[in-house]
Design an enzyme around this catalytic site. Structure first.
Site, short mmCIF file in Angstrom:
data_model
loop_
_atom_site.label_atom_id
_atom_site.label_comp_id
_atom_site.label_asym_id
_atom_site.label_seq_id
_atom_site.Cartn_x
_atom_site.Cartn_y
_atom_site.Cartn_z
N TYR A 81 10.91 -4.47 -7.64
CA TYR A 81 9.67 -4.28 -8.39
C TYR A 81 8.82 -3.10 -7.93
O TYR A 81 8.33 -2.33 -8.75
CB TYR A 81 8.81 -5.56 -8.28
CG TYR A 81 7.43 -5.42 -8.89
CD1 TYR A 81 7.24 -5.51 -10.26
CD2 TYR A 81 6.32 -5.19 -8.08
CE1 TYR A 81 5.97 -5.37 -10.81
CE2 TYR A 81 5.05 -5.05 -8.63
CZ TYR A 81 4.88 -5.14 -9.99
OH TYR A 81 3.64 -5.00 -10.53
N ASN A 112 1.05 0.69 5.95
CA ASN A 112 1.52 -0.11 4.83
C ASN A 112 2.21 -1.34 5.43
O ASN A 112 3.12 -1.18 6.24
CB ASN A 112 2.51 0.72 4.01
CG ASN A 112 3.25 -0.08 2.95
OD1 ASN A 112 4.36 0.25 2.58
ND2 ASN A 112 2.64 -1.15 2.47
N GLY A 113 1.74 -2.52 5.07
CA GLY A 113 2.36 -3.72 5.60
C GLY A 113 1.37 -4.85 5.70
O GLY A 113 0.31 -4.84 5.05
N CYS A 144 0.85 -1.18 0.00
CA CYS A 144 0.00 0.00 0.00
C CYS A 144 0.89 1.23 0.00
O CYS A 144 2.09 1.14 0.19
CB CYS A 144 -0.87 0.05 1.25
SG CYS A 144 -1.99 -1.36 1.40
N GLY A 175 -0.91 0.85 -4.86
CA GLY A 175 -2.21 0.25 -4.60
C GLY A 175 -3.28 0.93 -5.42
O GLY A 175 -3.41 2.15 -5.39
#
Ligand code: SF4
Length: 491
Positions: A259, A100-101, A2, A28
Site C-alpha cells: 500500500y 520514519n517509524g 512518515c 504523510g
C-alpha cells in the site's frame, strides 16, 4: 508512516529539500518540516500539506548546505505544530533529527529519560526519545574524551540507541559543525535509501530519503539502501564513513509494497510496482484454483494503489481491465486522514463509478487491503447502485488481524474488521457474492520473488502476529492499544 529526507551538498539545500518533501507527500499529509544549518539551525514546520507550509519568504530563511525534512503522519504524538518533525536539542553540539517509524518502548523510555537521564523532552513524538538517547550518550562520550575520533563517538551513540530503543526507526540527523548521520533500526523495518551526485567542484553530494523517487529529478544517482543496523556519517567536507553495528534478521515492512510506497520506488532492491504486479498474478492463480467456473466480465481496481495488482490479475485471467471507478485526484488518501468521520465522508467524494462500465456486468473489484471495512463496503454499494449484476471483491493483502506498532496506522484489533469477523461474515457485511483474500505465503512470494535482495522474511506482524522485535506480547499489545486510543482522543 512518515517520509524523511536529508541532503548534504556543496550548495544550499532548502529548495531541494522542499522538492523531496513533495515526492514524499504520500507518506504523510498532516504536518511537515525542514531544518537546515550553517552556523545555527534554521527551522520551518507546520500543519498540513508541504505546499501550504512553505513559501518564498520562509524558504529564504532556511540557509545552509546541510538539512533534513519530514512529512508527518502521526502514529504517536498529537496533531499539532509542536509535534511536527524535525526536532532538535542544543546539547551537545546542536543535533536535529527526524525519523520514519514507531517505537514499541516509547513510554518506558520517556520515564527513563526524564527520571534517570535527567533530560527534558518538549514533544510527545517518539523521535525525541531517540534524539535524547543518542544525544545523552554523545554528551557523555564528549565529556569523557573530546579528542577521540568523532565517528567512533557516533558509532557508540548509535549503538546505545540500538541497545535501548525497540521498534522501527529510519533516522536522519545533522550535528552542527560535524555533518549528517543516518541510521536504520537493526531489523530494517522502515525503508531508507541513498543517492549520490557529483557537484561542480568534484565533491559528492548525498541525499537520503524514505523512497528514491526524487533522485532522478534532482540528478542524484540511486545507490544502495541504508542497511539494517548500519550507521553512516558524512562529514561537513563530504567524507563518507559507514559501519554495520548490529545484524539481526532483515524484516522490512511488507505493507510498504502492498500500500504505502510509490509504485516507482525500489525499496531494498525490490520494485514496488513489480511486486504489485506479482500480487495480481498470484491472486489470479488463486482465483482460478478456487473458483474455476466463475469468470467476471471486468476487473476494476479500487484506485489507485491496487491498479497494478488489478491489471496483472486481469491480464493473467484474460479479462478486461476497467477503470470503472474514477478517482478525484484532488482528494487526499482517506486511509491516512485522522478521525473516522472525515474518512467516511470523503469516500464518496473521492470516487465516481462509471455506469457504462458497470451496468449489468459481473464486476470484480480489486483492492490493496481491507482495514476497517467501511471503505470496501461503500465501494461495493456504489458499484451495486450503478447496476452491477454480481460483485466479487478481492484483497491483495491477507486479513489484517493485528495492529501495527512499527509506524503504520493499522488500528486496534477492535477496529480491524478481520480481527472480529470470519471471512464469511465479512463477505456478508460487504454485500459481495464472493470475497477472496490473498494468502500470506502468496503475498510474501510476490514481494520476494525477484530482485537481488537480502530480505530474510518481510515483517507481516499485522497479518500473522509475529512482531519482529520480539518484545510484543499480549500484555504489551493491550497497553499499546490503550495508549493509541488515548492519544487519538487527544488529537
Ligand atoms: Fe508493516 Fe504490518 Fe509489520 Fe507494521 S506490522 S511494519 S504494517 S508488516
Amino acid at each position: 508512516m512518515c517520509g524523511v529526507v536529508g541532503i548534504i551538498s556543496q550548495k544550499p539545500v532548502a529548495s531541494e529539500l522542499y522538492d523531496s518533501l513533495i515526492y514524499l507527500q504520500h507518506r504523510g499529509q498532516d504536518a511537515a518540516g525542514i531544518i537546515t544549518y550553517n552556523k545555527r539551525f534554521h527551522t520551518k514546520k507546520g500543519v498540513g500539506y508541504v505546499r501550504d507550509i512553505f513559501d518564498e519568504h520562509n524558504m529564504s530563511r532556511l540557509k545552509g548546505n546541510i538539512g533534513i525534512g519530514h512529512t508527518r503522519y502521526p502514529t504517536t504524538g498529537k496533531y499539532n505544530h509542536e509535534d511536527a518533525q524535525p526536532v532538535w536539542t542544543g546539547v551537545p553540539y546542536g543535533i536535529a533529527m527526524a525519523h520514519n517509524g514507531n517505537l514499541v518502548n516509547h513510554q518506558e523510555l520517556l520515564l527513563e529519560l526524564s527520571q534517570k537521564d535527567g533530560r527534558h523532552l518538549n514533544t510527545s513524538v517518539d523521535v525525541e526519545v531517540i534524539l535524547h538517547v543518542f544525544a545523552g550518550k554523545l554528551e557523555q562520550l564528549r565529556n569523557a574524551d573530546n579528542n577521540c575520533d568523532f565517528f567512533d563517538h557516533i558509532c557508540r551513540a548509535t549503538h546505545e540507541v540500538y541497545k535501548r530503543v525497540s521498534g522501527a526507526y529510519s533516522v536522519i540527523c545533522t550535528i552542527i559543525g560535524k555533518g549528517m548521520i543516518v541510521f536504520r533500526d537493526p531489523h530494517g523495518i522502515r525503508p531508507l535509501t541513498r543517492g549520490e551526485r557529483i557537484s561542480s567542484n568534484g565533491k559528492t553530494d548525498y541525499l537520503f530519503a524514505s523512497e528514491p523517487s526524487v533522485f532522478y529529478s534532482l540528478s542524484f544517482e540511486s545507490k544502495s539502501d541504508v542497511a539494517p543496523g548500519e550507521v553512516i556519517y558524512i562529514t561537513e567536507d563530504g567524507q563518507y564513513h559507514s559501519k554495520i553495528l548490529s545484524s539481526k534478521k532483515f524484516t522490512p515492512c511488507i505493507f510498504e509494497y502492498v500500500y504505502f510506497a510509490r509504485p516507482d520506488a525500489i525499496l531494498d532492491d525490490v520494485s514496488v510496482y513489480r511486486s504489485r504486479l506479482r500480487m495480481g498474478q498470484n491472486l489470479a492463480n488463486a482465483w482460478k484454483t478456487k473458483y474455476p467456473n466463475v469468470t467476471p466480465d471486468i476487473i476494476i481496481p479500487a484506485p489507485a494503489t491496487s491498479n497494478n495488482a488489478a491489471l496483472a490479475m486481469a491480464n493473467e485471467m484474460g479479462i478486461r481491465y476497467s477503470e470503472g471507478l474514477y478517482k478525484n485526484p484532488f482528494i487526499g488518501r482517506t486511509f491516512i486522514m485522522p478521525g473516522q468521520q472525515k474518512r467516511k465522508k470523503s469516500i464518496r467524494h473521492k470516487l465516481v463509478p462509471l455506469s457504462f462500465e458497470i451496468k449489468d456486468k459481473d464486476v470484480m473489484i480489486v483492492d490493496d487491503s481491507i482495514v476497517r471495512g467501511n471503505t470496501s463496503q461503500e465501494i461495493v454499494k456504489m458499484v451495486r447502485d450503478f447496476g452491477a449484476n454480481k460483485v466479487y471483491f478481492v484483497s491483495a493483502c491477507p486479513p489484517l488481524i493485528n495492529p501495527c506498532f512499527y509506524g503504520v496506522d493499522i488500528p486496534t484489533r477492535s477496529e480491524l474488521i478481520a480481527s472480529n469477523m470470519s471471512i464469511e461474515d465479512i463477505r456478508e457485511h460487504l454485500d459481495v457474492d464472493i470475497l477472496m483474500y490473498q494468502e500470506l505465503d502468496d503475498l510474501i512470494e510476490a514481494v520476494t520473488r525477484r530482485g537481488e535482495h537480502e530480505i530474510y522474511r518481510p515483517c507481516a506482524a499485522c497479518l500473522d502476529g509475529n512482531y519482529v522485535t520480539g518484545d510484543v506480547n499480549e500484555n504489551k499489545i493491550n497497553a499499546l492499544e490503550k495508549q493509541r486510543i488515548k492519544e487519538r482522543n487527544n488529537l
